[in-house]
Scaffold this motif. Structure first.
Motif, PDB file in Angstrom:
ATOM      1  N   VAL A 158     -22.683 -18.275  -9.758  1.00  0.00           N
ATOM      2  CA  VAL A 158     -23.468 -19.453 -10.137  1.00  0.00           C
ATOM      3  C   VAL A 158     -24.894 -19.317  -9.625  1.00  0.00           C
ATOM      4  O   VAL A 158     -25.868 -19.631 -10.329  1.00  0.00           O
ATOM      5  N   GLY A 159     -25.039 -18.800  -8.418  1.00  0.00           N
ATOM      6  CA  GLY A 159     -26.368 -18.652  -7.833  1.00  0.00           C
ATOM      7  C   GLY A 159     -27.240 -17.630  -8.537  1.00  0.00           C
ATOM      8  O   GLY A 159     -28.468 -17.675  -8.423  1.00  0.00           O
ATOM      9  N   ARG A 160     -26.626 -16.693  -9.276  1.00  0.00           N
ATOM     10  CA  ARG A 160     -27.398 -15.645  -9.956  1.00  0.00           C
ATOM     11  C   ARG A 160     -27.524 -15.864 -11.454  1.00  0.00           C
ATOM     12  O   ARG A 160     -28.351 -15.218 -12.112  1.00  0.00           O
ATOM     13  N   ALA A 161     -26.712 -16.754 -12.026  1.00  0.00           N
ATOM     14  CA  ALA A 161     -26.596 -16.842 -13.484  1.00  0.00           C
ATOM     15  C   ALA A 161     -27.920 -17.129 -14.173  1.00  0.00           C
ATOM     16  O   ALA A 161     -28.186 -16.607 -15.259  1.00  0.00           O
ATOM     17  N   THR A 162     -28.764 -17.959 -13.585  1.00  0.00           N
ATOM     18  CA  THR A 162     -30.028 -18.307 -14.245  1.00  0.00           C
ATOM     19  C   THR A 162     -31.141 -17.319 -13.937  1.00  0.00           C
ATOM     20  O   THR A 162     -32.229 -17.423 -14.498  1.00  0.00           O
ATOM     21  N   ARG A 163     -30.868 -16.341 -13.066  1.00  0.00           N
ATOM     22  CA  ARG A 163     -31.919 -15.374 -12.691  1.00  0.00           C
ATOM     23  C   ARG A 163     -31.608 -13.949 -13.100  1.00  0.00           C
ATOM     24  O   ARG A 163     -32.488 -13.090 -13.081  1.00  0.00           O
ATOM     25  N   THR A 164     -30.364 -13.686 -13.479  1.00  0.00           N
ATOM     26  CA  THR A 164     -29.924 -12.329 -13.803  1.00  0.00           C
ATOM     27  C   THR A 164     -29.130 -12.359 -15.099  1.00  0.00           C
ATOM     28  O   THR A 164     -28.287 -13.237 -15.276  1.00  0.00           O
ATOM     29  N   PRO A 165     -29.369 -11.434 -16.025  1.00  0.00           N
ATOM     30  CA  PRO A 165     -28.530 -11.380 -17.225  1.00  0.00           C
ATOM     31  C   PRO A 165     -27.050 -11.283 -16.831  1.00  0.00           C
ATOM     32  O   PRO A 165     -26.669 -10.387 -16.090  1.00  0.00           O
ATOM     33  N   LEU A 166     -26.252 -12.230 -17.325  1.00  0.00           N
ATOM     34  CA  LEU A 166     -24.841 -12.291 -16.951  1.00  0.00           C
ATOM     35  C   LEU A 166     -23.998 -12.438 -18.217  1.00  0.00           C
ATOM     36  O   LEU A 166     -24.132 -13.423 -18.944  1.00  0.00           O
ATOM     37  N   VAL A 167     -23.161 -11.454 -18.482  1.00  0.00           N
ATOM     38  CA  VAL A 167     -22.245 -11.475 -19.625  1.00  0.00           C
ATOM     39  C   VAL A 167     -20.846 -11.729 -19.092  1.00  0.00           C
ATOM     40  O   VAL A 167     -20.417 -11.105 -18.117  1.00  0.00           O
ATOM     41  N   TRP A 168     -20.131 -12.658 -19.751  1.00  0.00           N
ATOM     42  CA  TRP A 168     -18.792 -13.031 -19.286  1.00  0.00           C
ATOM     43  C   TRP A 168     -17.802 -12.808 -20.419  1.00  0.00           C
ATOM     44  O   TRP A 168     -17.894 -13.433 -21.475  1.00  0.00           O
ATOM     45  N   ASP A 169     -16.830 -11.929 -20.216  1.00  0.00           N
ATOM     46  CA  ASP A 169     -15.756 -11.692 -21.175  1.00  0.00           C
ATOM     47  C   ASP A 169     -14.546 -12.482 -20.680  1.00  0.00           C
ATOM     48  O   ASP A 169     -13.884 -12.076 -19.728  1.00  0.00           O
ATOM     49  N   PRO A 170     -14.224 -13.628 -21.304  1.00  0.00           N
ATOM     50  CA  PRO A 170     -13.209 -14.521 -20.739  1.00  0.00           C
ATOM     51  C   PRO A 170     -11.787 -14.122 -21.117  1.00  0.00           C
ATOM     52  O   PRO A 170     -11.564 -13.275 -21.985  1.00  0.00           O
ATOM     53  N   HIS A 171     -10.838 -14.778 -20.459  1.00  0.00           N
ATOM     54  CA  HIS A 171      -9.419 -14.551 -20.734  1.00  0.00           C
ATOM     55  C   HIS A 171      -8.722 -15.910 -20.741  1.00  0.00           C
ATOM     56  O   HIS A 171      -9.057 -16.785 -19.925  1.00  0.00           O
ATOM     57  N   PRO A 172      -7.736 -16.107 -21.633  1.00  0.00           N
ATOM     58  CA  PRO A 172      -7.052 -17.410 -21.683  1.00  0.00           C
ATOM     59  C   PRO A 172      -6.410 -17.830 -20.366  1.00  0.00           C
ATOM     60  O   PRO A 172      -6.269 -19.023 -20.096  1.00  0.00           O
ATOM     61  N   ARG A 173      -6.017 -16.863 -19.528  1.00  0.00           N
ATOM     62  CA  ARG A 173      -5.396 -17.217 -18.240  1.00  0.00           C
ATOM     63  C   ARG A 173      -6.414 -17.272 -17.107  1.00  0.00           C
ATOM     64  O   ARG A 173      -6.039 -17.509 -15.957  1.00  0.00           O
ATOM     65  N   GLY A 174      -7.678 -17.063 -17.420  1.00  0.00           N
ATOM     66  CA  GLY A 174      -8.706 -17.042 -16.391  1.00  0.00           C
ATOM     67  C   GLY A 174      -9.522 -18.323 -16.349  1.00  0.00           C
ATOM     68  O   GLY A 174      -9.288 -19.253 -17.127  1.00  0.00           O
ATOM     69  N   PRO A 175     -10.496 -18.385 -15.445  1.00  0.00           N
ATOM     70  CA  PRO A 175     -11.329 -19.579 -15.323  1.00  0.00           C
ATOM     71  C   PRO A 175     -12.398 -19.629 -16.412  1.00  0.00           C
ATOM     72  O   PRO A 175     -12.655 -18.647 -17.100  1.00  0.00           O
TER      73      PRO A 175
END
Length: 246
Positions: A158-175
């Protein structure tokens, strides 16, 4: 020459094995093919594969993951070390997950999964915080086995998301992805389920699901991947771009 930015991959790692063989007969015990083994290949899977691919493009890569202290876990660690990937191991209380594919020619005959249910993952500490703090880009590769769910790790992201390119590949059992992520990349079936719409596909539907999720998750864009039909990139306002598969 400018040194490539470092990439930090966060997520669940497993061991992929491919057993190749020839099929010339059926078993006398049951009507199933008998595979005469010719070769076995092993490599990191999940977040480990993502780190391997990134390292293969000449980038400095750090993998934050959880490895078990077993034979498969030590094999994974050796493969990652051999590829020049720095591993931040949170520790895994349980067995290393393995996916074993029995193949003949180009056809997969059977997949055998080992490792059982996900075991508890150790807490993220200063080494993980330092890696995320220095990252030029971050990829979260969630395979539903617990690494991206760690509260301390999520706080760091959360602390880096607005300052660093962050790609998230989600999963149905994940957050859920952290707010502020640059791009979230569900496939079409996942996007439909996350949106509560059932297993529906189609470019316009994918765009609607992506826009809904971008607003719900407060992320920059959602890229809904559709296999051979390409991908749809959409923002919270619903502005969509379609990309064909090469």
């Amino acid at each position: 020459m400018t040194e490539p930015a470092s990439v930090v991959v966060v997520g669940d790692t497993m061991l992929d094995r491919e057993v190749d063989g020839d099929v010339r007969r059926l078993s006398p015990d049951a009507p199933v093919p008998v595979v005469d083994e010719r070769s076995v290949r092993s490599r990191p899977g999940g977040a480990g594969l993502a780190a391997l691919l990134a390292a293969g493009r000449g980038r400095r890569v750090t993998l934050i993951t959880a490895l078990a202290d077993d034979v498969a876990g030590r094999e994974l660690r050796g493969a990652l070390d051999g590829a020049g990937i720095e591993v931040v191991d949170l520790g895994l209380d349980g067995a290393t997950p393995e996916k074993i594919r029995l193949r003949s020619g180009s056809r997969v005959l059977l997949r055998l999964d080992r490792g059982g249910a996900a075991g508890p993952v150790g807490a993220a500490r200063a080494t993980a915080r330092a890696a995320i703090g220095w990252a030029g880009a971050i990829l979260v590769a969630d395979y539903g086995r617990g690494v991206p769910s760690d509260p301390a790790l999520r706080e760091m992201l959360v602390g880096r998301a607005t300052r660093t390119p962050l790609v998230w590949d989600p999963h149905p059992r994940g957050p859920e992805p952290v707010a502020g992520a640059t791009v979230v990349t569900p496939n079409a079936g996942e996007a439909a389920r996350f949106a509560g719409a059932g297993d529906l596909d189609g470019r316009d539907r994918a765009a609607r699901h992506g826009a809904l999720l971008a607003r719900r998750w407060s992320v920059g864009h959602v890229c809904v991947t559709r296999g051979a039909r390409g991908a749809v990139l959409v923002d919270a306002a619903g502005e969509a771009r379609a990309f064909p598969a090469p």
